[in-house]
Every structure is written in structure tokens, then in C-alpha cells.
Design a protein around this motif. Structure first.
Motif, PDB file in Angstrom:
ATOM      1  N   ASP A 299       0.839  -1.189   0.000  1.00  0.00           N
ATOM      2  CA  ASP A 299       0.000   0.000   0.000  1.00  0.00           C
ATOM      3  C   ASP A 299       0.878   1.244   0.000  1.00  0.00           C
ATOM      4  OD1 ASP A 299       0.932   0.332   2.604  1.00  0.00           O
ATOM      5  OD2 ASP A 299      -0.877  -0.471   3.534  1.00  0.00           O
ATOM      6  N   ASP A 300       0.263   2.443   0.114  1.00  0.00           N
ATOM      7  CA  ASP A 300       1.072   3.654   0.078  1.00  0.00           C
ATOM      8  C   ASP A 300       1.647   4.023   1.436  1.00  0.00           C
ATOM      9  OD1 ASP A 300      -1.311   4.433   1.154  1.00  0.00           O
ATOM     10  OD2 ASP A 300      -1.673   6.103  -0.199  1.00  0.00           O
ATOM     11  N   PHE A 301       1.485   3.137   2.423  1.00  0.00           N
ATOM     12  CA  PHE A 301       2.228   3.250   3.682  1.00  0.00           C
ATOM     13  C   PHE A 301       3.549   2.486   3.574  1.00  0.00           C
ATOM     14  CE2 PHE A 301      -1.991   4.317   5.016  1.00  0.00           C
ATOM     15  CZ  PHE A 301      -1.848   5.155   6.098  1.00  0.00           C
ATOM     16  N   TRP A 302       3.818   1.936   2.375  1.00  0.00           N
ATOM     17  CA  TRP A 302       5.007   1.111   2.145  1.00  0.00           C
ATOM     18  C   TRP A 302       4.932  -0.186   2.949  1.00  0.00           C
ATOM     19  CZ3 TRP A 302      10.886   2.319   2.734  1.00  0.00           C
ATOM     20  CH2 TRP A 302      11.541   2.057   1.535  1.00  0.00           C
ATOM     21  N   GLN A 303       3.700  -0.625   3.202  1.00  0.00           N
ATOM     22  CA  GLN A 303       3.468  -1.890   3.892  1.00  0.00           C
ATOM     23  C   GLN A 303       2.950  -2.917   2.891  1.00  0.00           C
ATOM     24  OE1 GLN A 303       1.978  -0.996   8.353  1.00  0.00           O
ATOM     25  NE2 GLN A 303       0.538  -0.331   6.799  1.00  0.00           N
ATOM     26  N   SER A 304       3.463  -4.132   2.973  1.00  0.00           N
ATOM     27  CA  SER A 304       2.931  -5.201   2.121  1.00  0.00           C
ATOM     28  C   SER A 304       1.464  -5.439   2.479  1.00  0.00           C
ATOM     29  CB  SER A 304       3.738  -6.482   2.313  1.00  0.00           C
ATOM     30  OG  SER A 304       5.072  -6.281   1.883  1.00  0.00           O
ATOM     31  N   ILE A 305       0.632  -5.548   1.443  1.00  0.00           N
ATOM     32  CA  ILE A 305      -0.799  -5.763   1.662  1.00  0.00           C
ATOM     33  C   ILE A 305      -1.005  -7.132   2.295  1.00  0.00           C
ATOM     34  CG2 ILE A 305      -2.996  -6.119   0.437  1.00  0.00           C
ATOM     35  CD1 ILE A 305      -2.164  -3.859  -1.456  1.00  0.00           C
ATOM     36  N   ASP A 306      -1.926  -7.194   3.225  1.00  0.00           N
ATOM     37  CA  ASP A 306      -2.247  -8.392   4.012  1.00  0.00           C
ATOM     38  C   ASP A 306      -2.156  -9.660   3.159  1.00  0.00           C
ATOM     39  OD1 ASP A 306      -3.284 -10.357   5.640  1.00  0.00           O
ATOM     40  OD2 ASP A 306      -5.292  -9.464   5.790  1.00  0.00           O
ATOM     41  N   TRP A 307      -1.123 -10.469   3.421  1.00  0.00           N
ATOM     42  CA  TRP A 307      -0.948 -11.691   2.643  1.00  0.00           C
ATOM     43  C   TRP A 307      -1.494 -12.929   3.354  1.00  0.00           C
ATOM     44  CZ3 TRP A 307       3.822  -9.322   4.380  1.00  0.00           C
ATOM     45  CH2 TRP A 307       4.474  -9.989   5.401  1.00  0.00           C
ATOM     46  N   VAL A 308      -2.046 -12.731   4.544  1.00  0.00           N
ATOM     47  CA  VAL A 308      -2.647 -13.861   5.255  1.00  0.00           C
ATOM     48  C   VAL A 308      -4.061 -14.120   4.740  1.00  0.00           C
ATOM     49  CG1 VAL A 308      -3.305 -14.779   7.504  1.00  0.00           C
ATOM     50  CG2 VAL A 308      -1.298 -13.303   7.293  1.00  0.00           C
ATOM     51  N   ASN A 309      -4.829 -13.062   4.610  1.00  0.00           N
ATOM     52  CA  ASN A 309      -6.241 -13.169   4.290  1.00  0.00           C
ATOM     53  C   ASN A 309      -6.568 -12.739   2.871  1.00  0.00           C
ATOM     54  OD1 ASN A 309      -7.041 -13.743   7.171  1.00  0.00           O
ATOM     55  ND2 ASN A 309      -6.107 -11.729   7.432  1.00  0.00           N
ATOM     56  N   ARG A 310      -5.551 -12.378   2.101  1.00  0.00           N
ATOM     57  CA  ARG A 310      -5.711 -11.970   0.710  1.00  0.00           C
ATOM     58  C   ARG A 310      -4.626 -12.639  -0.134  1.00  0.00           C
ATOM     59  NH1 ARG A 310      -9.996  -7.979  -0.341  1.00  0.00           N
ATOM     60  NH2 ARG A 310     -10.432  -7.011   1.666  1.00  0.00           N
ATOM     61  N   GLN A 311      -4.937 -12.898  -1.389  1.00  0.00           N
ATOM     62  CA  GLN A 311      -3.914 -13.389  -2.304  1.00  0.00           C
ATOM     63  C   GLN A 311      -3.202 -12.174  -2.891  1.00  0.00           C
ATOM     64  OE1 GLN A 311      -4.352 -17.007  -4.883  1.00  0.00           O
ATOM     65  NE2 GLN A 311      -4.077 -15.530  -6.555  1.00  0.00           N
ATOM     66  N   SER A 312      -2.359 -11.563  -2.077  1.00  0.00           N
ATOM     67  CA  SER A 312      -1.631 -10.365  -2.499  1.00  0.00           C
ATOM     68  C   SER A 312      -0.203 -10.689  -2.907  1.00  0.00           C
ATOM     69  CB  SER A 312      -1.632  -9.331  -1.379  1.00  0.00           C
ATOM     70  OG  SER A 312      -0.951  -9.828  -0.239  1.00  0.00           O
ATOM     71  N   SER A 313       0.144 -11.981  -2.972  1.00  0.00           N
ATOM     72  CA  SER A 313       1.483 -12.381  -3.406  1.00  0.00           C
ATOM     73  C   SER A 313       1.404 -13.722  -4.128  1.00  0.00           C
ATOM     74  CB  SER A 313       2.443 -12.482  -2.217  1.00  0.00           C
ATOM     75  OG  SER A 313       2.117 -13.588  -1.386  1.00  0.00           O
ATOM     76  N   LEU A 314       2.349 -13.933  -5.025  1.00  0.00           N
ATOM     77  CA  LEU A 314       2.503 -15.192  -5.754  1.00  0.00           C
ATOM     78  C   LEU A 314       3.995 -15.453  -5.913  1.00  0.00           C
ATOM     79  CD1 LEU A 314      -0.134 -14.569  -8.573  1.00  0.00           C
ATOM     80  CD2 LEU A 314      -0.333 -16.349  -6.820  1.00  0.00           C
ATOM     81  N   ASN A 315       4.359 -16.728  -6.014  1.00  0.00           N
ATOM     82  CA  ASN A 315       5.761 -17.071  -6.234  1.00  0.00           C
ATOM     83  C   ASN A 315       5.879 -18.235  -7.212  1.00  0.00           C
ATOM     84  OD1 ASN A 315       5.386 -19.533  -4.808  1.00  0.00           O
ATOM     85  ND2 ASN A 315       5.929 -18.569  -2.856  1.00  0.00           N
ATOM     86  N   GLY A 316       7.100 -18.715  -7.382  1.00  0.00           N
ATOM     87  CA  GLY A 316       7.341 -19.783  -8.345  1.00  0.00           C
ATOM     88  C   GLY A 316       6.659 -21.090  -8.013  1.00  0.00           C
ATOM     89  N   HIS A 317       6.165 -21.227  -6.783  1.00  0.00           N
ATOM     90  CA  HIS A 317       5.432 -22.434  -6.385  1.00  0.00           C
ATOM     91  C   HIS A 317       3.932 -22.257  -6.553  1.00  0.00           C
ATOM     92  CE1 HIS A 317       4.436 -26.043  -4.086  1.00  0.00           C
ATOM     93  NE2 HIS A 317       3.633 -25.305  -3.327  1.00  0.00           N
ATOM     94  N   THR A 318       3.419 -21.052  -6.303  1.00  0.00           N
ATOM     95  CA  THR A 318       1.964 -20.843  -6.292  1.00  0.00           C
ATOM     96  C   THR A 318       1.426 -20.284  -7.591  1.00  0.00           C
ATOM     97  OG1 THR A 318       2.299 -18.657  -5.287  1.00  0.00           O
ATOM     98  CG2 THR A 318       1.915 -20.505  -3.791  1.00  0.00           C
ATOM     99  N   ALA A 319       2.262 -19.665  -8.418  1.00  0.00           N
ATOM    100  CA  ALA A 319       1.778 -19.050  -9.653  1.00  0.00           C
ATOM    101  C   ALA A 319       1.708 -20.074 -10.787  1.00  0.00           C
ATOM    102  CB  ALA A 319       2.676 -17.890 -10.054  1.00  0.00           C
ATOM    103  N   ARG A 320       0.868 -19.794 -11.756  1.00  0.00           N
ATOM    104  CA  ARG A 320       0.720 -20.642 -12.943  1.00  0.00           C
ATOM    105  C   ARG A 320       1.496 -20.032 -14.102  1.00  0.00           C
ATOM    106  NH1 ARG A 320      -2.335 -20.931 -17.669  1.00  0.00           N
ATOM    107  NH2 ARG A 320      -2.962 -23.048 -18.281  1.00  0.00           N
ATOM    108  N   ILE A 321       2.300 -20.848 -14.776  1.00  0.00           N
ATOM    109  CA  ILE A 321       3.007 -20.432 -15.980  1.00  0.00           C
ATOM    110  C   ILE A 321       2.176 -20.893 -17.186  1.00  0.00           C
ATOM    111  CG2 ILE A 321       5.138 -20.588 -17.322  1.00  0.00           C
ATOM    112  CD1 ILE A 321       5.453 -19.182 -14.650  1.00  0.00           C
TER     113      ILE A 321
END
Length: 408
Positions: A299-321
């Protein structure tokens, strides 16, 4: 004559008011630094941000480099500084003249590194003054370079000079090093088990003395100074520099190794600015060789958006190629019904951060803004549809996995 008990009864409320008066103007001062319009939602989140900073400030201002221990660093509880949701970080404050033993068990994370540099307070000061040497990284060591027993056990000596005759693992403690940070980077949150780590200083007596009133007072007064410095960095420094750097919805690749990032890593970063009915489609090649990659939102507080209760992140294991070998991610407030969605949690503006670590190349993604209803036409025809029920199952599994990780 007034007794010591009477003295204390007068001293306690007086000093407490003094501490509280230091904190009182922080919200107004920090709000004045923000370049965006204020509303009730923003005001509530600012107060939440400030309370979290009191927690961070207390942890680190009361830490003792004579008797250190690993404390929670940037994580789910303290999301400032755009932490990577795949990272579990712990920090111990140290003295650059000391001799320290770091020991434990590696665990099963994809990457485990020990970084020497500045503590959370000195990093804030460094960001405020980029020319300052205080807080800069003074070495990142892959724990796999240490001697690991069959069960992952290790022991490392950290000191300004190698002790005569010492033949074990030794790392040099450089001048102006004020902290050691352990980073555990996970792909599979549920199955990559966290390590266990301990630190102790060897050149002081084992029993810790009782803190003096002067030391306690100095630490508690430092909390307000830390919050004000970090707030200035966040709202006047880092975010403003991003706003001056270029237009929204455009990405660049940068090296943040001097600021705490890994040396063999490129950051992908850019701002998103979207209406509720718009989406950002991120398209990128994926390096043939890459030790780790992931993308997340802040967000604009320079805080990562809640990744516990939202899908706000993806990585090489969770994303689809996709079938053509490319990665495509959709950033939006509304669920587009595709696997690779990054949820802005209702925010219309913020930042996207990606990391390519130990890669054969470091591509800069292509970005296009579209209407949310037009998303399917910009994705391959075989992109799966994710139903509301399937999304709920993903979030529940995500929440369970986060709670299984070590966070404090």
C-alpha cells in the motif's frame, strides 16, 4: 522528609506523561508529510500504522547488543518496508566490537541467509540520508556455505578478528555493523519447515545485569524518535521518490543490495493506479534458471498488503506459468476469476514488487492496463477459470499455511 516511595509516586506519572507527550504529535506530523488526500479509511490505517511502529520501536530500542536474541523483523505483524511475504526475517542487535556465536538448525526453507548490516533504526536513518554509511549491508552469507551436520545443525563465530587457532566457521564482523538478520525464504509455506536459531555474545558474563533507570529511560525515549524517522522515510522519502521516478503502471528493475536486498537479486518495481473497474496485466518471461522468484503488492504506507487473508502475493510455487512459458499476473481490486490474481484489497494505488534471485537473466515485465471485464481477452484461451468457491478454498489454505510458519 519525603520517602523514596513518595518520590517514586510523583516520578511515575510525570515521566509517563513525558513519554506520551513525545508520541502525541507523531500522527499530525506524519499525516502532514503525505501527498495524498485524507479520508476516514486512511486515517484509521495511519493510526494502525503508528501503533505497529510503537511495537517495532519497543522491540528494537530495548534490545541489548550485550545480550542479543533474534526478534521478529519485517513480517506479517510488522509489514513496513515492503517485506516479501515469502520471507521470514529475524533481527538481533549487535556491537561491532563483540564476539558472537550463532547456532541452530537450518530447516527446510528454499533459501536461508545471514545478513550483516544496520538495525531497523539505523536503516531508517540511512534511507533518510542515502549517503550515510550507517545501516548499509556489510555482507550476506548463504547458510549453505557453512558446515552443516546431517540434521542441519551449524555453529558460526562472528567477531572482528578470527581467534587464534579457531578452525570452525568464522565470519568477519565489519565496523559499523549493528545487526545480524536471518532471512528464511519459502516457496511452499506449509511443507518447507522453518529453522531454529540462537545468538549469544561470548565476551561478556553469562548473567545479564539489571537494566539501570538511565538505560530504560534512554530506550523508551528512543521509540518516538524511531517512529518519527521511519514515518518521514515512508511518507516523505521512499514513497515520494517513487512518485518522482516515473508514471504509474510502468515497471523497472533495480538493485537493492546496499539497502538489505540479496546481492544476486534484481527487484522489479512499479506503482499501480487503478479504478475499481480496471486491472493491470503483468506479463513476463521467466528465467531458465532462477533460484527464486515472486511478486507482491504494497500500500502507500510502504506496507505489504495483508498476505494472510488476501492473495496479495505469488511465487514460483503458487503461480501458474502459461503454455507459452510466460508468466501473466492480474492486479485488481475485483476478483477476475483467474489463478494468478494479486488482490489490491480495495486500494486504487500502491506498489508492485517482484524479485528474481540467482537467475540466468533478470527480465523487466511488460504491463498493460485494461478494463476488468476485458481481462479474459488479454490472457491465453486456456487460462483456467477460478470460481468463488475455489478462491475461498485457496485463501483458507493460505491462512493455515501462514499460521504454520514462525512469525514471532
Amino acid at each position: 522528609m519525603m520517602s523514596k516511595m513518595d518520590d517514586a509516586s510523583l516520578l511515575v506519572p510525570s515521566r509517563w506523561r513525558d513519554y506520551m507527550e513525545q508520541l502525541a504529535p507523531l500522527a499530525e506530523n506524519i499525516a502532514a508529510l503525505s501527498k495524498r488526500s485524507h479520508d476516514e479509511q486512511w486515517a484509521g490505517e495511519l493510526h494502525q500504522f503508528l501503533y505497529s511502529q510503537i511495537s517495532v520501536g519497543y522491540l528494537f530500542m530495548t534490545s541489548d547488543p550485550q545480550y542479543p536474541e533474534f526478534m521478529p523483523y519485517y513480517n506479517h505483524l510488522f509489514r513496513q518496508g515492503f517485506p516479501n511475504p515469502d520471507d521470514t526475517l529475524s533481527q538481533a542487535v549487535i556491537d561491532d566490537h563483540g564476539t558472537y556465536q550463532i547456532s541452530g538448525f537450518r530447516g527446510g526453507a528454499r533459501i536461508v541467509s545471514l545478513q550483516l548490516g544496520g538495525d531497523v533504526g539505523s536503516v531508517a536513518r540511512m534511507l533518510d540520508d542515502p549517503k550515510s554509511p550507517v545501516g548499509r549491508s556489510r555482507g550476506v552469507f548463504d547458510l549453505d556455505s557453512a558446515r552443516l551436520a546431517d540434521d542441519g545443525a551449524f555453529e558460526i563465530l562472528l567477531s572482528p578478528e578470527r581467534p587464534p587457532g579457531y578452525e570452525g566457521d568464522w565470519w568477519k564482523l565489519e565496523p559499523e555493523t549493528t545487526a545480524v538478520i536471518i532471512r528464511q525464504r519459502h516457496y511452499d509455506w506449509i511443507n518447507e519447515i522453518d529453522g531454529r536459531f540462537a545468538i549469544q555474545r561470548l565476551d561478556v558474563p553469562a548473567v545479564k545485569p539489571r537494566s539501570s533507570p538511565q538505560d530504560i529511560d534512554r530506550a523508551l525515549r528512543g521509540i518516538a524518535h524511531y517512529i518519527e524517522t521511519y514515518g518521514k522515510v515512508t511518507f516523505e522519502g521512499a514513497s515520494t521518490r517513487h512518485l518522482r521516478a516515473g508514471p504509474s503502471n510502468v515497471f523497472t528493475c533495480k538493485d537493492y543490495s546496499d539497502f538489505g536486498g540479496l546481492a544476486n537479486q534484481a527487484f522489479v518495481e512499479g506503482m499501480f493506479a487503478l479504478a475499481d473497474d480496471e486491472a493491470l496485466i503483468i506479463e513476463s518471461a521467466v528465467p531458465d534458471r532462477c533460484g527464486y522468484w515472486g511478486f507482491h503488492l504494497t500500500d502507500d504506507f510502504w506496507q505489504s498488503i495483508d498476505w494472510v487473508n488476501r492473495q496479495s502475493s505469488l511465487n514460483g510455487h503458487t503461480a501458474r506459468i502459461d503454455g507459452d512459458g510466460k508468466l501473466r499476473i492480474v492486479v485488481s481490486a475485483r476478483d477476475p476469476g483467474v489463478p494468478n490474481w494479486l488482490d489490491t484489497a480495495g486500494r486504487q494505488a500502491g506498489f508492485v514488487y517482484g524479485r528474481w534471485t540467482d537467475a540466468s537473466e533478470y527480465p523487466t515485465p511488460h504491463v498493460v492496463k485494461v478494463g476488468i471485464d476485458d481481462v479474459p481477452g488479454h490472457l491465453p484461451p486456456d487460462t483456467p477459470v477460478v470460481t468463488a468457491r475455489e478462491r475461498e478454498a485457496v485463501i483458507r489454505a493460505r491462512r493455515r499455511a501462514v499460521q504454520m510458519r514462525h512469525r514471532w
